[in-house]
Structure formats: structure tokens, C-alpha cells
Design a protein around this motif. Structure first.
Motif, mmCIF file in Angstrom:
data_model
loop_
_atom_site.group_PDB
_atom_site.id
_atom_site.type_symbol
_atom_site.label_atom_id
_atom_site.label_comp_id
_atom_site.label_asym_id
_atom_site.label_seq_id
_atom_site.Cartn_x
_atom_site.Cartn_y
_atom_site.Cartn_z
ATOM 1 N N ILE A 1 0.970 -1.216 -0.006
ATOM 2 C CA ILE A 1 0.051 -0.040 -0.020
ATOM 3 C C ILE A 1 0.946 1.386 -0.059
ATOM 4 C CG2 ILE A 1 -1.936 1.395 1.009
ATOM 5 C CD1 ILE A 1 -2.534 -1.551 0.367
ATOM 6 N N LEU A 2 0.763 1.982 -0.935
ATOM 7 C CA LEU A 2 1.759 3.388 -1.166
ATOM 8 C C LEU A 2 0.655 4.359 -0.724
ATOM 9 C CD1 LEU A 2 2.492 1.929 -4.579
ATOM 10 C CD2 LEU A 2 4.325 2.274 -3.188
ATOM 11 N N GLN A 3 1.371 5.247 0.091
ATOM 12 C CA GLN A 3 0.751 6.507 0.636
ATOM 13 C C GLN A 3 1.547 7.834 -0.004
ATOM 14 O OE1 GLN A 3 0.931 6.833 4.764
ATOM 15 N NE2 GLN A 3 0.019 8.780 4.716
ATOM 16 N N TYR A 4 0.521 8.493 -0.644
ATOM 17 C CA TYR A 4 1.133 9.911 -1.405
ATOM 18 C C TYR A 4 0.233 10.894 -0.607
ATOM 19 C CZ TYR A 4 3.025 7.177 -5.559
ATOM 20 O OH TYR A 4 3.633 6.180 -6.073
ATOM 21 N N ASP A 5 0.735 12.284 -0.705
ATOM 22 C CA ASP A 5 -0.112 13.194 -0.055
ATOM 23 C C ASP A 5 -0.873 13.655 -1.147
ATOM 24 O OD1 ASP A 5 1.583 15.182 -1.759
ATOM 25 O OD2 ASP A 5 2.805 15.906 -0.238
ATOM 26 N N ALA A 6 -1.613 14.838 -0.896
ATOM 27 C CA ALA A 6 -2.885 15.141 -1.902
ATOM 28 C C ALA A 6 -2.078 15.820 -3.347
ATOM 29 C CB ALA A 6 -3.608 16.496 -1.453
ATOM 30 N N LYS A 7 -0.816 16.191 -3.190
ATOM 31 C CA LYS A 7 -0.181 16.780 -4.131
ATOM 32 C C LYS A 7 0.548 16.003 -4.894
ATOM 33 C CE LYS A 7 0.552 21.361 -2.226
ATOM 34 N NZ LYS A 7 1.494 22.434 -1.683
ATOM 35 N N GLY A 8 0.573 14.604 -4.392
ATOM 36 C CA GLY A 8 1.264 13.386 -5.269
ATOM 37 C C GLY A 8 2.679 13.318 -4.736
ATOM 38 N N ASN A 9 3.269 13.697 -3.857
ATOM 39 C CA ASN A 9 4.528 13.469 -3.171
ATOM 40 C C ASN A 9 4.407 12.043 -2.306
ATOM 41 O OD1 ASN A 9 5.545 16.060 -3.970
ATOM 42 N ND2 ASN A 9 4.344 16.977 -2.347
ATOM 43 N N PHE A 10 5.394 11.187 -2.554
ATOM 44 C CA PHE A 10 5.359 10.079 -1.990
ATOM 45 C C PHE A 10 5.726 10.222 -0.464
ATOM 46 C CE2 PHE A 10 7.776 6.161 -0.610
ATOM 47 C CZ PHE A 10 6.979 5.191 -0.746
ATOM 48 N N ILE A 11 4.903 9.305 0.427
ATOM 49 C CA ILE A 11 5.110 9.517 1.928
ATOM 50 C C ILE A 11 5.883 8.312 2.112
ATOM 51 C CG2 ILE A 11 4.162 9.764 4.052
ATOM 52 C CD1 ILE A 11 1.940 11.453 2.756
ATOM 53 N N ARG A 12 5.230 7.242 2.195
ATOM 54 C CA ARG A 12 5.692 5.747 2.611
ATOM 55 C C ARG A 12 5.138 4.670 1.910
ATOM 56 N NH1 ARG A 12 2.629 7.855 6.853
ATOM 57 N NH2 ARG A 12 4.468 8.245 7.949
ATOM 58 N N LYS A 13 5.551 3.452 2.155
ATOM 59 C CA LYS A 13 4.712 2.320 1.749
ATOM 60 C C LYS A 13 4.744 1.182 2.894
ATOM 61 C CE LYS A 13 8.716 -0.450 -0.587
ATOM 62 N NZ LYS A 13 9.891 0.593 -0.119
ATOM 63 N N PHE A 14 3.690 0.221 2.853
ATOM 64 C CA PHE A 14 3.785 -0.754 3.760
ATOM 65 C C PHE A 14 2.870 -1.929 3.398
ATOM 66 C CE2 PHE A 14 0.142 2.317 4.495
ATOM 67 C CZ PHE A 14 -1.000 1.541 4.438
ATOM 68 N N GLY A 15 3.090 -2.935 3.953
ATOM 69 C CA GLY A 15 2.721 -4.240 3.389
ATOM 70 C C GLY A 15 3.732 -5.343 2.770
ATOM 71 N N GLY A 16 3.374 -5.399 1.581
ATOM 72 C CA GLY A 16 4.544 -6.422 1.007
ATOM 73 C C GLY A 16 3.901 -7.826 0.844
ATOM 74 N N ASP A 17 4.525 -8.671 0.338
ATOM 75 C CA ASP A 17 4.362 -9.854 -0.511
ATOM 76 C C ASP A 17 4.612 -11.172 0.623
ATOM 77 O OD1 ASP A 17 3.589 -12.076 -1.857
ATOM 78 O OD2 ASP A 17 4.695 -11.675 -3.620
ATOM 79 N N SER A 18 3.938 -11.627 1.099
ATOM 80 C CA SER A 18 4.306 -12.640 2.140
ATOM 81 C C SER A 18 2.996 -13.480 2.359
ATOM 82 C CB SER A 18 4.695 -12.519 3.345
ATOM 83 O OG SER A 18 4.958 -13.591 4.236
ATOM 84 N N PHE A 19 2.934 -15.156 2.159
ATOM 85 C CA PHE A 19 1.760 -15.820 2.688
ATOM 86 C C PHE A 19 1.829 -15.703 4.219
ATOM 87 C CE2 PHE A 19 1.280 -17.988 -1.369
ATOM 88 C CZ PHE A 19 -0.141 -17.814 -1.334
ATOM 89 N N LEU A 20 2.976 -15.957 4.937
ATOM 90 C CA LEU A 20 3.174 -16.252 6.487
ATOM 91 C C LEU A 20 3.033 -14.895 7.256
ATOM 92 C CD1 LEU A 20 5.776 -19.208 6.231
ATOM 93 C CD2 LEU A 20 3.361 -19.127 6.283
ATOM 94 N N GLN A 21 3.629 -14.036 6.878
ATOM 95 C CA GLN A 21 3.412 -12.755 7.609
ATOM 96 C C GLN A 21 2.170 -12.049 7.787
ATOM 97 O OE1 GLN A 21 7.214 -10.277 7.528
ATOM 98 N NE2 GLN A 21 8.039 -11.856 6.281
ATOM 99 N N GLU A 22 1.629 -11.681 8.852
ATOM 100 C CA GLU A 22 0.226 -11.337 9.186
ATOM 101 C C GLU A 22 0.056 -9.843 8.424
ATOM 102 O OE1 GLU A 22 -3.423 -11.787 12.097
ATOM 103 O OE2 GLU A 22 -1.288 -11.735 12.919
ATOM 104 N N ALA A 23 1.091 -9.144 8.672
ATOM 105 C CA ALA A 23 1.081 -7.563 8.184
ATOM 106 C C ALA A 23 1.490 -7.494 6.824
ATOM 107 C CB ALA A 23 1.982 -6.743 9.051
ATOM 108 N N LYS A 24 1.526 -8.635 5.924
ATOM 109 C CA LYS A 24 1.729 -8.538 4.604
ATOM 110 C C LYS A 24 0.673 -9.205 3.793
ATOM 111 C CE LYS A 24 6.635 -7.952 5.120
ATOM 112 N NZ LYS A 24 8.078 -8.451 4.376
ATOM 113 N N PHE A 25 0.748 -9.159 2.593
ATOM 114 C CA PHE A 25 -0.519 -9.481 1.366
ATOM 115 C C PHE A 25 -0.214 -10.534 0.612
ATOM 116 C CE2 PHE A 25 -0.833 -4.781 2.653
ATOM 117 C CZ PHE A 25 -2.397 -5.097 3.233
ATOM 118 N N LYS A 26 -1.217 -11.224 0.244
ATOM 119 C CA LYS A 26 -1.404 -12.006 -1.132
ATOM 120 C C LYS A 26 -2.603 -11.345 -1.728
ATOM 121 C CE LYS A 26 2.410 -14.685 -1.546
ATOM 122 N NZ LYS A 26 3.102 -14.377 -2.724
#
Length: 354
Positions: free
Chosen positions: A183-208
Motif C-alpha cells: 500500500i503506497l501513501q502519497y500526499d494530496a499533491k502526489g508526493n510519496f510518503i511511505r509504503k507498507f505491507g509487501g508480499d508474504s503468505f506467512l507474515q500477518e502484516a503482509k499481503f497476497k
């Protein structure tokens, strides 16, 4: 009545009857054709109208009906990946009001945001790796940078965005559901702030398959993000700064984006399972509805939700009505509009609340 007058009147009546019978069903104004079968459970039951959104496919073709939103005027904006008309605009009776296109070959995610001066659409195209903001008439206002261009991704990482959500301060959250699972977070002007999540079956804070993301303001003092982890049969909750909070596991349901309406959460189930076989199955869609306590209360088109010792039992498609429910839109009468992917070019169905 004189014979001449009678013949003339009869001829007119026959002509009128022939004309009406020759008019295609998508043009004729008629009462909705509602199924007698009741779908859903508990306080969330519906009657199905299959032909609600049907149009002339020669003039307004669709490939996949991906997502739908409703504006303040009660107009329904539906996104398809057919380049001839990416956006179809309906009224609640199923009448086509307008259409326009940006010639997007993979139009996928559609988010509506009221910014005070006007309402805007945020559209994702995973095929092109694009996220754009438009007016309701299709004028492009902004295009968001790819994370490869702003340094958030390495050059070998894929960016195939599927959805957006807008935070209370205007920050834009982009779900890279078909790409690198952030999940990528930008401000309203389109400036990148951060990303979180990522790819994993096992890690609870990540996604498939981080297929969807939505702002959840049901607790007005603590807005959070709900994100789909479709292959994990789950929604995951995060803070607005990307800190993982909890998971809601929905066994058997490959959920699309979360749709918040009132106290409830709605989602299309795009794939499913069949009893005795726990592998993902095609053509097994239904709709699932959760209450404010994150409990499944109804599955239109699916089996009745059952809990044992507080744990939700596996859910299945109950009848072959839907194929792949990709999105649900809720109107102000609590009727549902269901968009489907890979379902034979069908237009949206309407579920009338009973």
C-alpha cells in the motif's frame, strides 16, 4: 362504429403493437423483472434484477464490469475495461445517462472523493501501471508517479495498481494488488510518503493480492484503513500511518475491495471454494456483508454464515447466480449493484433490498 373507422383503428393498434414488440428490452421502459428467489440472510435479503444494467452491446460494450460508485446526485458511475466506454453512468432505474472513455485497456479501481469544490474519480489501470484523478466528466486532473520513478520501488519490482482510498487529510493510498503487494501513501499533491505491507503468505502484516483499500470512518475518532488480502481470504486493518492492527479472516471468500456503508462492510467475493475441495475455484462468486462488529451477517448468492465457538465456518457459493463478484455499490435505499469480472460481458446486476 363504422367499418372504415374500425379497420383504420385496428390497423393503428396492430402497428403500434408490432412496433412495441420490436423494441429491444434495453430501450423499453418497463417494471423491473425481479426474481422470485430471495438472496441473502437475516436482515439483509434481496431480490435479483438480472437485466438492470443491460445496454445495446454494439453501442456500449463492456468486457469486465470492475467497480461502481454513486455521486451526491444519485448517479451510478461504473468502470469497465472496454476502451470504447470506460465509464458508464446510470440512474438507479438502470437508464444510461452518459458515458465517456480515457481508452484505458485495464480500467480496474474506481474511487469517488468529495473535495468540497467538487467530486472527483480516482481510477487505476494495472495494465498500464497508472493511477489518475479525473473530474466526473472525464477530464484528467492529475496522474500519480509510479513508485519506480520516485524511488519507492527498485527497478525490478512490478507496479500494477488495483485500488485507491483517500484519507481524511487528502492523502492518497494506492493498493498495488497485482504488483508488489504494497500500500503506497502519497500526499494530496502526489508526493510519496511511505509504503507498507509487501508480499508474504506467512507474515500477518503482509499481503497476497492486496486487491482493495478503503477508508473506514465508522469510528469517527479513529479512522483507519481496511485492505483486502484476497488470496488469504481476509481483510486487514492498518492505521493511517501504515501500522498493522488486526485481521478479519473470512474462510472460503476471496474478497474484493471493502465497501463501507453505514455500520456495515460489503464486498464482492470474486472466487470461492467448493465443499471438500479447499483450492480456489473459478465461477464461485457471491456477496458478503459484515456488521460493525466484523461479523458476517449475510451472503447473497452464498451459504448462510455460521459460527462455531466464535469462529466463522467456511463459506461457499450457494447458487450459480454470480461468477466473479468484483465490486458492490450500495445506494441510499440500501439496494446493491453487483459488478462482475470474467462473467461473459454481463452488465451490472441489481439486488433490491427486501
Amino acid at each position: 362504429m363504422e367499418r372504415r373507422t374500425f379497420i383504420k383503428s385496428s390497423t393503428k393498434a396492430i402497428a403500434a403493437s408490432t412496433l412495441v414488440s420490436s423494441v429491444p428490452f434495453y430501450i423499453m421502459a418497463s417494471k423491473p423483472k425481479l426474481s422470485e428467489t430471495i438472496l441473502g440472510h437475516g436482515n439483509f435479503k434481496y431480490r435479483l434484477e438480472l437485466e438492470w444494467g443491460n445496454l445495446n452491446p454494439k453501442n456500449h460494450p463492456v468486457k469486465n464490469c470492475h467497480e461502481m460508485v454513486m455521486d451526491k446526485k444519485g448517479r451510478l458511475f461504473m468502470l469497465t475495461d472496454h476502451v470504447k466506454n470506460n465509464i458508464l453512468i446510470y440512474d438507479k432505474s438502470g437508464k444510461l445517462l452518459d458515458n465517456w472513455t480515457l481508452k484505458l485497456p485495464g480500467g480496474h479501481g474506481l474511487t469517488l472523493h468529495d473535495e468540497g469544490d467538487d467530486e472527483y474519480l480516482y481510477i487505476t489501470d494495472p495494465n498500464l501501471g497508472k493511477v489518475i484523478k479525473t473530474t466526473l466528466t472525464g477530464t484528467i486532473v492529475k496522474t500519480f508517479d509510479s513508485p519506480k520513478d520516485n524511488g519507492a520501488y527498485k527497478s525490478n519490482m512490478h507496479f500494477r495498481p488495483t485500488e485507491t482510498a483517500i484519507g481524511p487529510n487528502g492523502d492518497v493510498y494506492i493498493a498495488d494488488g497485482y504488483g508488489s503487494q504494497f500500500i503506497l501513501q502519497y500526499d494530496a499533491k502526489g508526493n510519496f510518503i511511505r509504503k507498507f505491507g509487501g508480499d508474504s503468505f506467512l507474515q500477518e502484516a503482509k499481503f497476497k493480492q492486496a486487491h482493495g483499500v478503503a477508508l473506514d470512518t465508522r469510528d469517527p475518532n479513529n479512522p483507519t484503513l481496511l485492505c483486502s488480502a484476497r488470496i488469504k481470504n481476509a481483510f486487514k486493518r492498518f492505521t493511517l500511518n501504515g501500522k498493522f492492527i488486526e485481521t478479519y479472516y473470512l474462510p472460503g471468500a476471496y474478497v474484493s475491495r471493502p465497501v463501507i456503508n453505514g455500520d456495515n462492510l460489503y464486498s464482492g467475493v470474486c472466487f470461492g471454494m467448493e465443499e471438500g475441495n479447499y483450492n480456489m475455484k473459478m465461477n464461485r462468486g457471491f456477496v458478503t456483508i459484515l456488521d460493525k462488529n466484523h461479523k458476517v451477517v449475510s451472503n447473497p448468492g452464498g451459504t448462510k454464515p455460521k459460527y462455531k465457538n466464535g469462529k466463522l465456518k467456511i463459506m461457499y457459493q450457494d447458487a450459480p447466480i454470480f461468477k466473479h463478484c468484483h465490486d458492490v455499490c450500495v445506494d441510499n435505499d440500501k439496494n446493491l449493484y453487483v459488478c462482475q469480472w470474467n462473467a461473459g460481458n454481463v452488465y451490472p446486476y441489481k439486488l433490491h433490498r427486501v
